[in-house]
Design a protein around this motif. Structure first.
Motif, short mmCIF file in Angstrom:
data_model
loop_
_atom_site.label_atom_id
_atom_site.label_comp_id
_atom_site.label_asym_id
_atom_site.label_seq_id
_atom_site.Cartn_x
_atom_site.Cartn_y
_atom_site.Cartn_z
N ILE A 25 0.90 -1.20 -0.04
CA ILE A 25 -0.08 -0.05 -0.22
C ILE A 25 0.93 1.15 -0.06
O ILE A 25 0.49 2.31 -0.80
N GLN A 26 1.81 1.25 0.67
CA GLN A 26 2.59 2.49 0.92
C GLN A 26 3.64 2.48 -0.52
O GLN A 26 3.78 3.63 -0.85
N ARG A 27 4.11 1.21 -0.85
CA ARG A 27 5.02 1.39 -2.18
C ARG A 27 4.21 1.91 -3.33
O ARG A 27 4.76 2.75 -4.13
N LEU A 28 3.21 1.70 -3.23
CA LEU A 28 2.05 2.05 -4.35
C LEU A 28 1.48 3.56 -4.40
O LEU A 28 0.76 4.00 -5.00
N GLY A 29 1.83 4.31 -3.00
CA GLY A 29 1.65 5.58 -2.98
C GLY A 29 0.75 6.26 -2.10
O GLY A 29 0.55 7.40 -1.96
N CYS A 63 -7.30 7.94 -0.28
CA CYS A 63 -6.30 8.18 -1.36
C CYS A 63 -7.04 8.96 -2.70
O CYS A 63 -8.00 8.82 -2.71
N GLU A 64 -6.08 8.94 -3.66
CA GLU A 64 -6.58 9.63 -4.81
C GLU A 64 -7.10 8.34 -5.53
O GLU A 64 -6.50 7.24 -5.62
N PRO A 65 -7.92 8.49 -6.60
CA PRO A 65 -8.62 7.53 -7.22
C PRO A 65 -7.31 6.62 -7.88
O PRO A 65 -7.61 5.67 -7.94
N ASP A 66 -6.32 7.14 -8.83
CA ASP A 66 -5.35 6.59 -9.56
C ASP A 66 -4.57 5.56 -8.51
O ASP A 66 -4.29 4.51 -8.92
N ALA A 68 -5.98 4.21 -5.48
CA ALA A 68 -6.69 3.32 -5.18
C ALA A 68 -6.91 2.23 -6.22
O ALA A 68 -7.10 0.99 -6.03
N ASP A 69 -6.88 2.64 -7.47
CA ASP A 69 -7.04 1.60 -8.66
C ASP A 69 -5.70 0.81 -8.60
O ASP A 69 -5.63 -0.45 -8.97
N ALA A 70 -4.56 1.47 -8.29
CA ALA A 70 -3.13 0.62 -8.29
C ALA A 70 -3.36 -0.33 -7.25
O ALA A 70 -3.08 -1.49 -7.57
N ILE A 71 -3.62 -0.03 -6.21
CA ILE A 71 -3.72 -0.93 -5.01
C ILE A 71 -4.66 -2.32 -5.10
O ILE A 71 -4.32 -3.18 -5.12
N ALA A 72 -5.93 -1.55 -5.62
CA ALA A 72 -6.84 -2.63 -6.10
C ALA A 72 -6.28 -3.71 -7.01
O ALA A 72 -6.47 -4.85 -6.94
N GLY A 73 -5.72 -3.15 -8.03
CA GLY A 73 -5.35 -4.05 -9.09
C GLY A 73 -4.20 -5.06 -8.35
O GLY A 73 -4.11 -6.27 -8.96
N VAL A 94 -12.86 14.38 2.64
CA VAL A 94 -11.79 14.64 3.73
C VAL A 94 -11.89 16.00 4.19
O VAL A 94 -12.02 16.87 3.15
N MET A 95 -11.63 16.09 5.30
CA MET A 95 -11.42 17.75 5.87
C MET A 95 -10.17 18.20 5.56
O MET A 95 -9.97 19.34 5.07
N ARG A 96 -9.04 17.33 5.54
CA ARG A 96 -7.77 17.99 5.29
C ARG A 96 -7.15 17.14 4.29
O ARG A 96 -6.51 16.08 4.34
N GLU A 97 -7.14 17.79 3.12
CA GLU A 97 -6.81 17.35 1.79
C GLU A 97 -5.30 17.00 1.86
O GLU A 97 -4.95 15.61 1.28
N GLY A 98 -4.38 17.47 2.57
CA GLY A 98 -3.00 17.42 2.43
C GLY A 98 -2.69 15.98 3.06
O GLY A 98 -1.45 15.66 3.08
N HIS A 99 -3.41 15.50 4.05
CA HIS A 99 -3.16 14.20 4.96
C HIS A 99 -3.27 13.11 4.12
O HIS A 99 -2.96 12.01 4.51
N PHE A 100 -4.02 12.99 2.60
CA PHE A 100 -4.09 11.90 2.00
C PHE A 100 -3.68 12.04 0.45
O PHE A 100 -3.91 11.21 -0.30
#
Length: 100
Positions: A25-29, A63-66, A68-73, A94-100
């Protein structure tokens, strides 16, 4: 209040996958993740988590959609054939965009 759109990726899987899955998960961004113990019943019967080999976990990633797609794949190709798991994705704000 303004909310920032993200994806919530949720994986319910065998606890034995926690270390490799969170590393992937972390390696994929993804910036981070949350892991909690999970119990329930369904297609594979009841998971009571009475023994360590019988435990399930729930991993949540915002996370961002791309990403999430990379992790799911990756999960589909690397783990789904050999491990019991459920994966689903939904829209969140989300309230704090920079955290994700």
């Amino acid at each position: 209040m303004d909310y920032h759109p993200k994806k919530l990726l949720t994986i319910v899987c065998e606890a034995v996958l926690e270390v490799p899955l969170t590393r992937d998960i972390q390696r994929l961004g993804a910036q981070g993740y949350t892991v909690v113990d999970a119990r329930g019943g369904g297609h594979y019967g009841v998971k009571r988590a009475a023994w360590s080999f019988d435990r399930n976990i729930r991993v949540e990633v915002i996370c961002e959609p791309d990403i999430a797609d990379a992790i799911a794949g990756h999960i589909a190709s690397s783990y789904a054939q050999d491990y019991g798991l459920v994966l689903y994705i939904g829209d969140v704000g989300v309230m704090r965009e920079g955290h994700f």
